[in-house]
Design an enzyme around this catalytic site. Structure first.
Site, short mmCIF file in Angstrom:
data_model
loop_
_atom_site.label_atom_id
_atom_site.label_comp_id
_atom_site.label_asym_id
_atom_site.label_seq_id
_atom_site.Cartn_x
_atom_site.Cartn_y
_atom_site.Cartn_z
N GLU A 390 1.41 -9.99 -3.81
CA GLU A 390 2.62 -10.63 -3.28
C GLU A 390 3.45 -11.25 -4.39
O GLU A 390 4.68 -11.16 -4.38
CB GLU A 390 2.24 -11.69 -2.23
CG GLU A 390 1.39 -11.18 -1.07
CD GLU A 390 1.92 -9.93 -0.41
OE1 GLU A 390 3.15 -9.75 -0.36
OE2 GLU A 390 1.11 -9.11 0.06
N GLU A 412 5.93 -0.70 -2.70
CA GLU A 412 4.53 -1.01 -2.39
C GLU A 412 3.57 -0.38 -3.39
O GLU A 412 2.54 -0.96 -3.72
CB GLU A 412 4.18 -0.59 -0.96
CG GLU A 412 4.87 -1.43 0.11
CD GLU A 412 4.57 -2.93 0.00
OE1 GLU A 412 3.67 -3.34 -0.74
OE2 GLU A 412 5.29 -3.70 0.69
#
Ligand SMILES: *[C@@H]1O[C@H](CO)[C@@H](O)[C@H](O)[C@H]1NC(C)=O
Ligand SMILES: *[C@@H]1O[C@H](CO)[C@@H](O)[C@H](O)[C@H]1NC(C)=O
Ligand SMILES: *[C@@H]1O[C@H](CO)[C@@H](O)[C@H](O)[C@H]1NC(C)=O
Length: 969
Positions: A390, A412
Site C-alpha cells: 500500500e 497492481e
C-alpha cells in the site's frame, strides 16, 4: 488494493489441500476463460460487453443510443475541485436505517460546448432543488443555462442533467447537490462496520471507493483521470474522531439540525482521483510516530484501530515498519512523500486485503495488526508485505495514476513487485525477495499456462462496466504484472529501472498516464546508460510480454548449443484460439550458469537459434534462468537433466536455492504438459531428504499435493506415504535438533515456515514422533486451558493433528476454545482444525453446526464445509451433505457469492472416478431447477476437472505407484 484472499502460509498441509492445489484449479480456470472467448466472438457489436473473466455478465444488450447509456463519461467537462460535507449517523433512524446526509459542490471547467451534464451518482437520494436534482451556477462571470430536465440513470449510474442551452468552452461552473444515502454494511462506498467492545455494540462509518464506489458517497466524475482537489468536511457524533485524506484543520463542537455534533474540516487534498478518497468516523484510538522525510520535513505517521487492539500494542509493529518503508520508497523513487501525513487504519469489516487511499490507508485487521503473543510468523509477514504494497502505491498509482482501469496491471503489478523491496528493507533478515517465486511467479504460471489465458494489457474500450472493471483485479494483473516488471528491472538493472521510474513520477506527478509512458522513461534511462545494451527498445521487448498472453518454455540442448522457445501450455491438447501479433515468440533474457559459474546474459530473439557457449562436455551441467528472474520455464536435453539431478543428489547447495525450487516446479509442470515424463519429475524430489530450505520444500509439497489428492483413497497410497515419510523424516529431525527438542523457535524466517511444513508433512506421512509431539502439546493445553503451550506458528498444524489423532474429548475441548476465542486469527485456526477429526460422526455433527448460525457465523459456513471436504474422511460426508442441503445452502448462502464456488471446488477436488463424474452430472441435472448462479459455472468446472483427473490417473497411476514402491524400499 491488496488481494483479499490470503492463503495462509502457516496452515501447513491442511491449508495446502484447500489452498494451493494449483494444478487442480487449472482446468477450472480454463473453463472460465473459455467463456470469455465465446463472449468475445459472439457479440462483437455489443458496446462494452467484451472480454471479462466474469461469471455473471449478461451478453444480451441492445446497442445504446443516448450518451447516458454509455458507461464512460464524455470528455466535455473536467472537474477542478469539490467541496463535500458528509454527516454519517451511527444510530438507526426511525425507519430502522443507518444513513448519511451530505452536500457537494463541484467546480468544473467546460472543455467542449455541451447541453448535457453527466455525473456519476449511485444509490443516492438527491434532494430536489426547484424540482431538479441539482443547482447549476456559473463562476467568474459565466452565465449558466437553465436546467431542462434531470433524472437518475440507474443502469449506468449517472445523474443526467439536460440543459436549455449550452455550457461554453473555457468557462467555469459549479454544480451543487444535496443527498441522502444508506450507511449500509455492504463494504462499498460510504458504509458501516460494526463490532462489540466490552459488550457494547460500536458502529464505524468508513469507505471503500475503488474502483467505482465514490459515486455511492457523493455525485462525482468517478473516473481515475478526472482528478480534482477535494475540500472535505465531516460532521460526526461528539466523542468520535473523523479522518480523511488530509490533516484536520479544525475540529469544533456545534449543533446541526438540533443535534450536538462535532465538525471536522480537513486541509484540501492534492489533485487526486476519486477512487482514492476516504472518510472515516469512529471512536478508534491510535499510536503515533514521526518520520523525517528526504526533505527533512517531519511527517506524522499514525496507526488506528479498535481501542482494545491499540492498548494491547497490536498497532506497534505496523508503526515500526512504516517509517523505514517510507524512507526506502522516497529513496527508491527519488521523490519525497507527497502528503503531509500518513494514517493507516484497521477495520473490523473490510472486503479487500487493504486499500491505498491517499494518506488514509484502510486494512483488514489481519493485514495491519500484529500481536506478538498470539500471531504467527505468517501473520506478521502478511502485515509487512501488505503495508509495503500500500505504501508503494502512495507514489505509483496515487501521485501518478493510470488513465483507465484497462492498465490496472501496471498499477497492481508494480506494487506487487516493489512490496518485496519495501518489506526486505524493513526486515532485511527475512530473505523475503525469494518468496516472489512461490507467491507470484509459480502461482500465476498455473493460470497463464492455459490456452484461454489473456494478455496483461487490455484495450481501453474493452473495459467499461463496473463489473468489468472489478474483474481486472485478478491474478494475471497482480502476479504476472509483478513477474514481468521484476524481469524488466533485472535486465535493466535496478539503478536504471529506478532512474526511469523517478523521471516518470516527476514528469507526471498529479496527472495520469498510460503504460507506454513508463516505457518511454525507462528507455531514456537506458539511453543515458551506455553499459546497458539491449537487443531492442524497452517498448519492443516488453510488448511481447504485455500484449500476448502466456509465456515460453525455453529448451536448451547442451549437446549442440541449440535453444528454442515455445508457448508453454499445460494441457498439450488445448487449442489456442487467441491470435498473437507476435506469434507467441518472446524476446527472452537468459541468465545462466555453466559449471557452477554465472555466464554473460544472452538474449533469445528467435524461435530457435544456436548459442555455442551453451554446449557442455563431460559431467558439466547448465542451469538456465538464474534466480528465475525471467518469466519462463526451462527444459533441457535429457543428459543435462541427468547431470542436474546428479548435482542435486551429491551437493545440492551448489545450485541456488530459487533454482532448486524452479527445477522441481518446472519438471512437474513439464510432465503435466507431457514434455518430459512423470518419472523425471518425481526424481527431482529424491534429493529432498537432504534439503533444509523452505522454498524448494514448499515448491515440492505444492506439486506433490496433487498426487496426494489423487491417490489418498487408493491402494497405492501406502507406497506414496512411505516414500514421503522417508524424505521428510530428516527434516523433522533437523528441526527437533535446532529447536532443542522443540523448546525454541528457529531463528531464520523461512526456517519458521519450513518447521511448519516439516511437522505437517511428518504427521501426515505417519512419523510416530510427530504424532506423539502434537498430541502431548495439545494434552498439556487441555490440562490447563489458560496456558496454551503451543507456539503461534505451530497452532494450526498441531491443533489439526491432535484432533485427527484424538477423539471426542479433543474435539469438544477445541470447540469450547473456539467459542471462547476473542482473537480472529485464533478462532480461524481452531475452526479449521475441528475439521481434521477422522471420526465420521464428529464430522457430520460439525457439518450440521456449519449451517446453524448460532454455532458457526454465517460468513464462515462455506469455509467450514470446505474444510471438512479437504479431509479425506470428510470429503464423502461433505459431498452427501451438500447434495442433501443444496437448495437450502443455495438460498441462504449462495447466489453470486464467491465462497459458494469455492465450496464446490473444495468438495469435488479429489474427484477422479467415473462414478463420481456420474454423480456430479446427476447432481447438476437434479438441481437445474434450483438455479445456481456462480454455482452453475463451478459445477461445470468440477465436471471438467473430474474428467481431466480421470484421464490423468488412468495414464499415470500405475507407473507412479511403481516408482514410489521401488523408492520407498
Ligand atoms: C470550498 O471550501 C473552501 C474552504 O472552506 C472555500 O474557500 C471555497 O470558497 C469553497 N468553494 C466553493 C465553490 O464553495
Ligand atoms: C431513498 O429513497 C427510496 C425510495 O423512496 C427509499 O426506499 C430509501 O429508503 C431512501 N434511502 C434513504 C437512505 O433514505
Ligand atoms: C467537544 O465535545 C466533546 C464531548 O462533549 C468534548 O470531549 C470535546 O473536548 C469537545 N471539543 C471541543 C473542541 O470543544
Amino acid at each position: 488494493m491488496a488481494k483479499g484472499f490470503y492463503v495462509s502460509k502457516s496452515l501447513g498441509l491442511v491449508g495446502l489441500v484447500t489452498g494451493a492445489a494449483a494444478l487442480v484449479t487449472i482446468v477450472a480456470l480454463s473453463v472460465v476463460y473459455d467463456r470469455e472467448k465465446t463472449r468475445n466472438t459472439k457479440s462483437p457489436a455489443d458496446d462494452g460487453v467484451t472480454a471479462t473473466m466474469a461469471v455473471s455478465i449478461s451478453t444480451t444488450q441492445s446497442v445504446p443510443k443516448d450518451p447516458w447509456d454509455h458507461y464512460r463519461l464524455p470528455d466535455a467537462l473536467s472537474p477542478v475541485s469539490y467541496n463535500i460535507t458528509l454527516w454519517p449517523r451511527l444510530q438507526v433512524n426511525q425507519d430502522g436505517l443507518y444513513i448519511f446526509t451530505g452536500q457537494s459542490a463541484v467546480v468544473f471547467e467546460c472543455k467542449k460546448p455541451t447541453d448535457l451534464i453527466l455525473i456519476h451518482s449511485n444509490k443516492l437520494n438527491l434532494t430536489l432543488i426547484n424540482g431538479r436534482h441539482a443547482r447549476l451556477t456559473g463562476l467568474g462571470g459565466a452565465t449558466p443555462p437553465t436546467i431542462k430536465d434531470s433524472w437518475l440513470q440507474v443502469e449506468t449510474e449517472f445523474l443526467v442533467i439536460q440543459l436549455n442551452g449550452k455550457l461554453s468552452a473555457g468557462k467555469i461552473y459549479m454544480l451543487f447537490t444535496e443527498f441522502k444515502g444508506e450507511l449500509a454494511d455492504d463494504l462499498e462506498g460510504f458504509y458501516r462496520s460494526e463490532y462489540t467492545e466490552d459488550g457494547v455494540l460500536k458502529v464505524v462509518a468508513t469507505s471503500q471507493m475503488q474502483p467505482t464506489y465514490a459515486r455511492k458517497a457523493f455525485p462525482c466524475f468517478d473516473e481515475p483521470a478526472m482528478k480534482a482537489v477535494f475540500h472535505i468536511t465531516l460532521f460526526h457524533d461528539r466523542g468520535t474522531v473523523a479522518l480523511s485524506n488530509g490533516r484536520d484543520l479544525e475540529t469544533i463542537n456545534t449543533t446541526k439540525d438540533g443535534f450536538e455534533v462535532t465538525m471536522t474540516r480537513f486541509e484540501p487534498t492534492e489533485r487526486m482521483s476519486t477512487y482514492l478518497l476516504a472518510f472515516i468516523v469512529s471512536d478508534f484510538d491510535h499510536v503515533t510516530g514521526s518520520v523525517e522525510n528526504i526533505d527533512s520535513n517531519c511527517l506524522q505517521v499514525r496507526i488506528w484501530a479498535r481501542r482494545k487492539a491499540v492498548s494491547e500494542g497490536q498497532g506497534d509493529y505496523a508503526l515500526n515498519v512504516t517509517g523505514p518503508m517510507l524512507r526506502f520508497y522516497e529513496k527508491y523513487y527519488n521523490t519525497s512523500y507527497p502528503l503531509s501525513k500518513s494514517d493507516q487504519i484497521a477495520l473490523p469489516d473490510f472486503n479487500a486485503g487493504a486499500m491505498e487511499n491517499w494518506g488514509l490507508i484502510t486494512y483488514r485487521e489481519t493485514a495491519l495488526l500484529f500481536d506478538s503473543e498470539i500471531s504467527s510468523v505468517g501473520n506478521k509477514e502478511r502485515v509487512t508485505t501488505v503495508v509495503a504494497h500500500e505504501l508503494a502505491h502512495m507514489w505509483f498509482g496515487n501521485l501518478v495514476t493510470l488513465r483507465w482501469w484497462n492498465d490496472l496491471w501496471l498499477n497492481e503489478g508494480f506494487a506487487s513487485y516493489v512490496e518485496y523491496l519495501g518489506a526486505d528493507y524493513a526486515e532485511p533478515t527475512w530473505n523475503i525477495k525469494e518468496q516472489i517465486i512461490l507467491y507470484d511467479v509459480h502461482k500465476v504460471f498455473a493460470v497463464d499456462a492455459l490456452a484461454s489465458s489473456h494478455p496483461l494489457s487490455r484495450k481501453e474500450e474493452e473495459v467499461n462496466r463496473p463489473a468489468e472493471i472489478s474483474e481486472m483485479f485478478n491474478t494475471i494483473s497482480y502476479s504476472k504484472g509483478a513477474a514481468v516488471l521484476r524481469m524488466l528491472s533485472e535486465f535493466l538493472t535496478e539503478p536504471v529501472f529506478a532512474r526511469g521510474l523517478s523521471s516518470y513520477l516527476n514528469k507526471f506527478a498529479f496527472n495520469n498516464t498510460v503504460y507506454t509512458d513508463l516505457w518511454d522513461h525507462l528507455q531514456k534511462a537506458v539511453i543515458s546508460t551506455p553499459e546497458i545494451r539491449l537487443p531492442d527498445t524497452v517498448h519492443n521487448i516488453m510488448n511481447r510480454w504485455v500484449l500476448q498472453m502466456g509465456f515460453p518454455v525455453v529448451t536448451i540442448d547442451t549437446t549442440n548449443g541449440k535453444i528454442t522457445q515455445k508457448h508453454f501450455l499445460l494441457d498439450p491438447d488445448s487449442v489456442v484460439e487467441r491470435p498473437s501479433p507476435y506469434n507467441y515468440t518472446w524476446f527472452v533474457p537468459i541468465k545462466w550458469m555453466k559449471g557452477g559459474v554465472e555466464q554473460e546474459q544472452h538474449w533469445l530473439l528467435q524461435r530457435a537459434e544456436h548459442h555455442l557457449p551453451m554446449r557442455t562436455s563431460g559431467s558439466e551441467w547448465l542451469l538456465v534462468n538464474l534466480k528465475m528472474s525471467g518469466y519462463y520455464r526451462v527444459n533441457y536435453n535429457l543428459e543435462n537433466w541427468e547431470r542436474l539431478l546428479n548435482q542435486l543428489n551429491t551437493d545440492h547447495l551448489v545450485i541456488p536455492v530459487i533454482n532448486r525450487a524452479q527445477i522441481l516446479d518446472d519438471a512437474f509442470n513439464l510432465a503435466r504438459a507431457k514434455i518430459v515424463n512423470t518419472t523425471l519429475a518425481l526424481r527431482t524430489t529424491r534429493y529432498l531428504y537432504q534439503e533444509r530450505d523452505y522454498i524448494p520444500w514448499e515448491s515440492a509439497i505444492r506439486n506433490l499435493n496433487y498426487y496426494i489428492l489423487m491417490f489418498d483413497r487408493g491402494p497405492g497410497y501406502g507406497a506414496l506415504q512411505a516414500y514421503l515419510k522417508k524424505q521428510i523424516t530428516p527434516l523433522f529431525e533437523h528441526f527437533r535438533t535446532i529447536t532443542a527438542n522443540w523448546t525454541k523457535v528457529p531463528v531464520g524466517h523461512n526456517d519458521q515456515y519450513n518447521q511448519i511444513n516439516a511437522i505437517s508433512f511428518a504427521c501426515m506421512t505417519g512419523v510416530e514422533a510427530c504424532r506423539v509431539l502434537t498430541r502431548s502439546w495439545f494434552r498439556e493445553w487441555m490440562r490447563n486451558p489458560h496456558r496454551n503451550p503451543i507456539h503461534p506458528n505451530l497452532k494450526s498444524t498441531v491443533y489439526c493433528n491432535a484432533i485427527a489423532a484424538g477423539g471426542v474429548e479433543e474435539w469438544d475441548f477445541a470447540w469450547m476454545m473456539l467459542k471462547n476465542a476473542t482473537v480472529a486469527t485464533e478462532a480461524a485456526k481452531l475452526r479449521g482444525a475441528l475439521a481434521c477429526t477422522k471420526a465420521p460422526w464428529l464430522l457430520n455433527r460439525y457439518l450440521e453446526y456449519s449451517l446453524d448460525p448460532a454455532q458457526i457465523r454465517k460468513q464462515d459456513a462455506t469455509a467450514t464445509i470446505s474444510n471438512v471436504a479437504s479431509n479425506v474422511v470428510g470429503m464423502p460426508l461433505a459431498w452427501a451433505f451438500v447434495r442433501a442441503r443444496w437448495s437450502y445452502i443455495f438460498s441462504e448462502y449462495g447466489g453470486g457469492s464467491f465462497s459458494f464456488s469455492n465450496l464446490i471446488n473444495a468438495v469435488t477436488r479429489r474427484f477422479s472416478t467415473e462414478f463420481e463424474l456420474k454423480q456430479l452430472k446427476q447432481f447438476k441435472e437434479d438441481n437445474a431447477h434450483v438455479g445456481s448462479g456462480s454455482g452453475t459455472l463451478a459445477l461445470e468446472q468440477a465436471i471438467e476437472k473430474t474428467s481431466a483427473n480421470i484421464r490423468w490417473v488412468a495414464e499415470n497411476q500405475q507407473h507412479i505407484i511403481n516408482w514410489f514402491t521401488s523408492e520407498s524400499r
